[in-house]
Enzyme design. Structure first.
Site, mmCIF file in Angstrom:
data_model
loop_
_atom_site.group_PDB
_atom_site.id
_atom_site.type_symbol
_atom_site.label_atom_id
_atom_site.label_comp_id
_atom_site.label_asym_id
_atom_site.label_seq_id
_atom_site.Cartn_x
_atom_site.Cartn_y
_atom_site.Cartn_z
ATOM 1 N N ASN A 9 25.493 -4.154 15.195
ATOM 2 C CA ASN A 9 26.341 -5.327 15.318
ATOM 3 C C ASN A 9 27.582 -5.073 14.097
ATOM 4 O O ASN A 9 27.259 -5.108 12.947
ATOM 5 C CB ASN A 9 25.409 -6.454 14.881
ATOM 6 C CG ASN A 9 26.317 -7.814 14.879
ATOM 7 O OD1 ASN A 9 27.553 -7.765 15.432
ATOM 8 N ND2 ASN A 9 25.750 -9.041 14.379
ATOM 9 N N TRP A 10 28.443 -4.791 14.632
ATOM 10 C CA TRP A 10 29.779 -4.693 14.037
ATOM 11 C C TRP A 10 30.397 -5.928 13.199
ATOM 12 O O TRP A 10 31.123 -5.906 12.379
ATOM 13 C CB TRP A 10 30.884 -4.032 14.675
ATOM 14 C CG TRP A 10 30.481 -2.633 15.200
ATOM 15 C CD1 TRP A 10 29.269 -2.094 15.115
ATOM 16 C CD2 TRP A 10 31.404 -1.721 15.664
ATOM 17 N NE1 TRP A 10 29.445 -0.699 15.516
ATOM 18 C CE2 TRP A 10 30.445 -0.585 15.916
ATOM 19 C CE3 TRP A 10 32.704 -1.478 15.782
ATOM 20 C CZ2 TRP A 10 31.099 0.844 16.574
ATOM 21 C CZ3 TRP A 10 33.441 -0.414 16.446
ATOM 22 C CH2 TRP A 10 32.544 0.853 16.811
ATOM 23 N N LYS A 11 29.901 -7.182 13.734
ATOM 24 C CA LYS A 11 30.504 -8.356 13.204
ATOM 25 C C LYS A 11 31.963 -8.440 13.254
ATOM 26 O O LYS A 11 32.535 -7.864 14.087
ATOM 27 C CB LYS A 11 29.542 -8.762 11.802
ATOM 28 C CG LYS A 11 28.346 -8.596 11.998
ATOM 29 C CD LYS A 11 27.534 -9.184 10.702
ATOM 30 C CE LYS A 11 26.176 -8.920 10.787
ATOM 31 N NZ LYS A 11 25.308 -9.450 9.771
ATOM 32 N N HIS A 95 22.278 -15.297 16.693
ATOM 33 C CA HIS A 95 22.214 -14.480 15.498
ATOM 34 C C HIS A 95 22.126 -15.878 14.296
ATOM 35 O O HIS A 95 22.774 -16.691 14.493
ATOM 36 C CB HIS A 95 23.564 -13.681 15.264
ATOM 37 C CG HIS A 95 23.724 -12.760 14.186
ATOM 38 N ND1 HIS A 95 23.721 -13.252 12.872
ATOM 39 C CD2 HIS A 95 23.097 -11.298 14.051
ATOM 40 C CE1 HIS A 95 23.721 -12.185 12.350
ATOM 41 N NE2 HIS A 95 23.294 -11.321 12.882
ATOM 42 N N GLU A 97 23.879 -15.884 11.753
ATOM 43 C CA GLU A 97 25.243 -16.330 11.333
ATOM 44 C C GLU A 97 25.839 -17.442 12.463
ATOM 45 O O GLU A 97 26.685 -18.297 12.095
ATOM 46 C CB GLU A 97 26.125 -15.284 11.274
ATOM 47 C CG GLU A 97 25.878 -14.246 9.992
ATOM 48 C CD GLU A 97 26.438 -13.017 10.030
ATOM 49 O OE1 GLU A 97 26.211 -12.309 9.156
ATOM 50 O OE2 GLU A 97 26.903 -12.628 10.899
ATOM 51 N N GLU A 167 15.071 -11.362 12.731
ATOM 52 C CA GLU A 167 16.020 -11.132 11.659
ATOM 53 C C GLU A 167 15.471 -12.395 10.321
ATOM 54 O O GLU A 167 15.969 -13.451 10.550
ATOM 55 C CB GLU A 167 17.489 -11.331 11.760
ATOM 56 C CG GLU A 167 17.922 -10.419 12.809
ATOM 57 C CD GLU A 167 19.334 -10.352 13.015
ATOM 58 O OE1 GLU A 167 20.022 -9.277 13.001
ATOM 59 O OE2 GLU A 167 19.982 -11.483 13.194
ATOM 60 N N GLY A 173 22.182 -8.626 4.934
ATOM 61 C CA GLY A 173 23.306 -8.506 3.932
ATOM 62 C C GLY A 173 22.978 -8.876 2.513
ATOM 63 O O GLY A 173 23.948 -8.792 1.653
ATOM 64 N N SER A 213 18.893 -5.478 6.708
ATOM 65 C CA SER A 213 19.046 -4.467 5.683
ATOM 66 C C SER A 213 18.302 -3.106 6.088
ATOM 67 O O SER A 213 17.798 -2.683 5.003
ATOM 68 C CB SER A 213 18.893 -4.857 4.311
ATOM 69 O OG SER A 213 19.643 -6.063 4.037
ATOM 70 N N GLY A 234 23.267 -4.126 10.719
ATOM 71 C CA GLY A 234 24.437 -4.651 10.298
ATOM 72 C C GLY A 234 25.551 -3.649 9.646
ATOM 73 O O GLY A 234 25.884 -2.848 10.179
ATOM 74 N N GLY A 235 25.350 -3.783 8.482
ATOM 75 C CA GLY A 235 26.091 -2.884 7.502
ATOM 76 C C GLY A 235 26.065 -1.476 7.864
ATOM 77 O O GLY A 235 27.215 -0.656 7.821
#
Length: 250
Positions: A9-11, A95, A97, A167, A173, A213, A234-235
């Site tokens: 997921n590149w957000k 998600h 967010e 999640e 994050g 993470s 994610g990151g």
């Protein structure tokens, strides 16, 4: 046998040029043979580019969200038909967010899920507890409620197009990660919750991803657990070396 899946997921990262650069790196590093389904989810404006870039590569493209309506006066929104028209048939819904920042409720997410499934899209359904829920030992109830209210209105036949992504919000994050044992405990509970609602065949077939993470350093141990079928990353998905190391950890 259920699929092993690693989705990135590149957000809200990577402009057009940066998207092409990362896609090219992923193409160069993609294993020639793998049983893992690899998925990337760039921003809306770069989805068509990603689809074109990956046309002959075993990497699928997902959208990070979509609207529940077929069309209409919804400024700034994207429909299922628009996604499919550029070749995107996978969508991430629910998600944390979207829930926390954009106030998406279980009812709204359920409506999006139903629309996506009506279009025969694959849904990566996200859910998970906040830190306060785990500290108060209410995390199992929170997860069960999110599944029931956001997903369990679907038909049994729809489950072939559903991937679950657990999640824990406190591990997204933050650098914190649920221990492999904590991940397995929750994934086992999730599978049992699906079993009670839809039966053993569906529960055993559905892929349950862990998100929170995940890094090359911890991926192998997390993925080794029997009810963890991959990850929603994610990151680490923004660095080709890290992302492919996670893919190769399965």
């Amino acid at each position: 046998m259920r699929k092993k899946i690693v989705a990135g997921n590149w957000k809200m990262h990577k402009n057009a040029e940066q998207t092409e650069d990362l896609l090219n790196e992923l193409i160069d590093k993609m294993p020639l043979e793998t049983e893992v389904q690899v998925i990337v989810a760039p921003t809306f404006i770069n989805l068509a580019t990603a689809v074109d870039h990956l046309e002959f590569i075993a990497i699928d493209v997902a959208a990070q969200n979509m609207h529940q309506a077929e069309s209409g006066a919804f400024t700034g929104e994207i429909s299922a038909d628009m996604l499919q028209n550029v070749g995107v048939n996978i969508v991430i819904l629910g998600h944390s967010e979207r829930r926390a920042i954009f106030n998406e409720t279980d009812a709204l997410i359920a409506s999006k899920v139903n629309t996506a499934l009506e279009h025969d899209m694959t849904v990566i359904f996200c859910f998970g507890e906040e830190l306060k829920d785990r500290q108060s030992k209410n995390h199992f109830n929170v997860v069960e409620n999110q599944l029931r209210d956001g997903l369990f209105s679907i038909q049994a036949s729809d489950w072939s197009n559903v991937v679950l992504a657990y999640e824990p919000v406190w591990a997204i994050g933050t650098g914190e990660t649920a221990s492999p044992e904590q991940a397995q405990e929750m994934h086992e509970f999730i599978r049992e919750t699906v079993r009670k609602a839809y039966g053993s065949d569906i529960a055993e077939d559905v892929s349950i991803l862990y998100g929170g993470s995940v890094k090359p350093e911890n991926a192998k141990e997390i993925f080794s657990k029997p009810d963890v079928d991959g990850g929603l990353i994610g990151g680490a998905a923004l660095k080709a070396d890290d992302f492919m190391a996670i893919v190769n950890a399965i």
